[in-house]
Write an enzyme that holds these catalytic residues in place. Structure first.
Site, mmCIF file in Angstrom:
data_model
loop_
_atom_site.group_PDB
_atom_site.id
_atom_site.type_symbol
_atom_site.label_atom_id
_atom_site.label_comp_id
_atom_site.label_asym_id
_atom_site.label_seq_id
_atom_site.Cartn_x
_atom_site.Cartn_y
_atom_site.Cartn_z
ATOM 1 C CE LYS A 65 10.381 -8.980 50.355
ATOM 2 N NZ LYS A 65 11.389 -10.051 50.178
ATOM 3 C CE1 TYR A 127 5.529 2.383 58.621
ATOM 4 C CE2 TYR A 127 7.050 1.954 56.817
ATOM 5 C CZ TYR A 127 5.769 2.159 57.271
ATOM 6 O OH TYR A 127 4.720 2.138 56.389
ATOM 7 N N GLY A 191 12.327 -16.058 46.559
ATOM 8 C CA GLY A 191 11.593 -17.286 46.823
ATOM 9 C C GLY A 191 11.044 -17.439 48.230
ATOM 10 C CB ALA A 218 14.663 -11.304 37.059
ATOM 11 C CG ASP A 220 16.631 -16.694 39.820
ATOM 12 O OD1 ASP A 220 15.940 -15.661 39.693
ATOM 13 O OD2 ASP A 220 16.628 -17.384 40.856
ATOM 14 C CB SER A 315 3.860 -9.990 46.476
ATOM 15 O OG SER A 315 4.406 -9.393 45.319
ATOM 16 C CG ASN A 318 5.344 -0.423 49.642
ATOM 17 O OD1 ASN A 318 4.332 0.196 49.969
ATOM 18 N ND2 ASN A 318 5.895 -1.328 50.420
#
Lengths: 326, 326
Positions: A65, A127, A191, A218, A220, A315, A318
């Protein structure tokens, strides 16, 4: 008589150019060194193909991210930057935006629901981000009000071209690190990551097929691809908490036009894949991050002859270790 | 009147030359790419210094042991190789020797006690090694008999110059990856890894101090350094199962002459450090592997001004995940 499938929509021009992606890579490279690519012969044997794991848990903030968050933050002009940034998120983007804002030396407000896990709240604060609590159904309204009060720039966690361009750097790195990939498999939530990776492949290595990996609970993106139009995700039920979101207006056309297909996997498969990552790769991967490996091991994943060398994007990592027996 | 400490022994000439270490590096490089170095700003804050984690859990076989095993296996002449190799080990060296023998295409016998954990036995077999069980107190006798029967070369897990030269490549890599280190901290069991790293520093970067990290419950190296002579480890009690061994005749002189000191840590500190590795580095580290981080966080670790940039060798990640709640 069954309804025929809708005629395929004409390909939209790609949302971002090769130059846009390269600019993002150049912008991020002083801050974010490439994450390693890991391999495991035992996982290759299990999968019946060569797997190349892009280890985003080792990224700053513990997930991909930060790529999108930092690209968007660095794209702000000086006046915008001075007023700070703002998002609502209870996931990895919240931490990522706090880190990104800290790197540029600007303020970040993060709207979080009152019931957000304490570890996630603490991480944002660690942070340097300012947490603003709200009722769970008041996230956007709270963010809108804060934006009016502060003049901060609202940055969404995935449906934004600067964010997508940042996530694309994950794909650019992987293509540079592993030559001759046949395919790349990427977890799909909103996405942002898969759009970025798909555009990276489109511009740099168009022969590489990009597959999405999604929880059955999930799905979709899988349903949207089947129906040829963007569908919502009203009631997600999956352990993969980062993938409970639905595709957005910017990410959907890229997934529609440049992603080969979506492989859906069950909850037990997600947990088993996560465990394999810990055990064989020695990498702490969160459930959402392991959905791509689960897809590679699924019975309906394209046969080896179509994908002998597969990039697998893990990806994020955490996960709350509170439940561990030590 | 207290007994004065013994006069320091004269420095022994280093057991291995710079050329020996470089030859090992050249021998291993086609097989073992360098392991990554990881960093974490949050761990830097906790430690009050910059830490550079050498991630040996990401090494082939899940620990540094393959370095020494493969170097020793590749050093055999053709006639020796044809008769295979042999060791006794219930730890990471067992797997490492099985992998190394497989890479050279030769046979490996691994003597293991009957009560060895099933996962360790399975791992050796998965890599193609032949497991020979024995009573727990018959390990060396069983290995000796097998050697007579087969003509295989016995390779000990640490007290062998070819093994030490292989482990030294961990240090050579770290010095190449991180410039200007002040110190390196290495877990100490039998001393193969720390001897290799200490010799790498001696030959390549003599200003870098090398510290050992040892469990209080298996502190033979600390006691040996204090007394100036090699002491046994009769009754080790520690969760760090890889560090229950004592220094050997080859590793002791290197530790005596080229290791700055040994920092001892308690069991709770080891577990806490292991947890920090999983949580902050997203790396699965076994207890033995995290003792180096525990030492860096210990109150009696040399003050920051003496060690501002510290390499921390995380030596392995082969922990049984059976107890995990998923």
């Amino acid at each position: 008589m069954p309804t025929p499938p809708p005629a395929p929509a004409p390909l939209a021009p790609p949302a971002l150019s090769a130059a846009d992606l390269q600019a993002a890579a150049d912008r991020l490279s002083p801050w974010l060194p490439p994450t390693p690519v890991l391999t495991s012969r035992s996982l290759d044997r299990i999968a019946g193909r060569r797997l190349f794991f892009k280890a985003e848990p080792l990224q700053r903030g513990g997930s991909f991210k930060i790529r999108g968050a930092l690209n968007a933050v660095l794209r702000l002009d000086a006046a915008q930057a001075a007023r700070g940034v703002l998002t609502h998120s209870s996931g990895n983007f919240a931490q990522a935006l706090a880190i990104a804002a800290g790197l540029r030396g600007i303020h970040a407000w993060v709207v979080m629901p009152e019931d957000a896990p304490a570890v996630k709240v603490a991480a944002v604060r660690e942070y340097g981000g300012e947490v603003v609590f709200c009722a769970p159904d008041q996230r956007q309204a709270t963010a809108d009000r804060l934006r009016e009060q502060t003049g901060a720039t609202f940055l969404p966690s995935y449906d934004h071209l600067d964010v997508i361009a940042g996530q694309a750097t994950c794909g650019l790195e992987l293509l540079a690190q592993v030559p001759d990939l046949d395919a790349v498999v990427v977890p799909v939530g909103g996405g942002g990551l898969i759009s970025g990776v798909a555009l990276a492949c489109l511009h740099r290595a168009p022969a590489v097929r990009v597959w999405g990996a999604e929880p059955l609970g999930a799905d979709d993106a899988a349903r949207s691809k089947r129906e040829g139009r963007r569908l919502p995700q009203p009631d997600p039920r999956t352990i993969a908490d980062g993938l409970r979101t639905a595709l957005g207006v910017h990410t959907w056309p890229v997934v529609r036009d440049h992603v080969q297909g979506i492989v859906t996997v069950g909850e037990a498969e997600i947990v088993a894949a996560m465990r394999l990552c810990w055990e064989r790769l020695k990498l702490v991967v969160e459930p959402s991050g392991a959905v791509s490996l689960a897809a590679c091991l699924a019975a309906d994943f394209p046969a080896p002859e179509r994908a002998g060398r597969v990039g697998v994007v893990l990806s994020g990592g955490n996960v709350d270790l509170g439940a561990l027996p030590f």
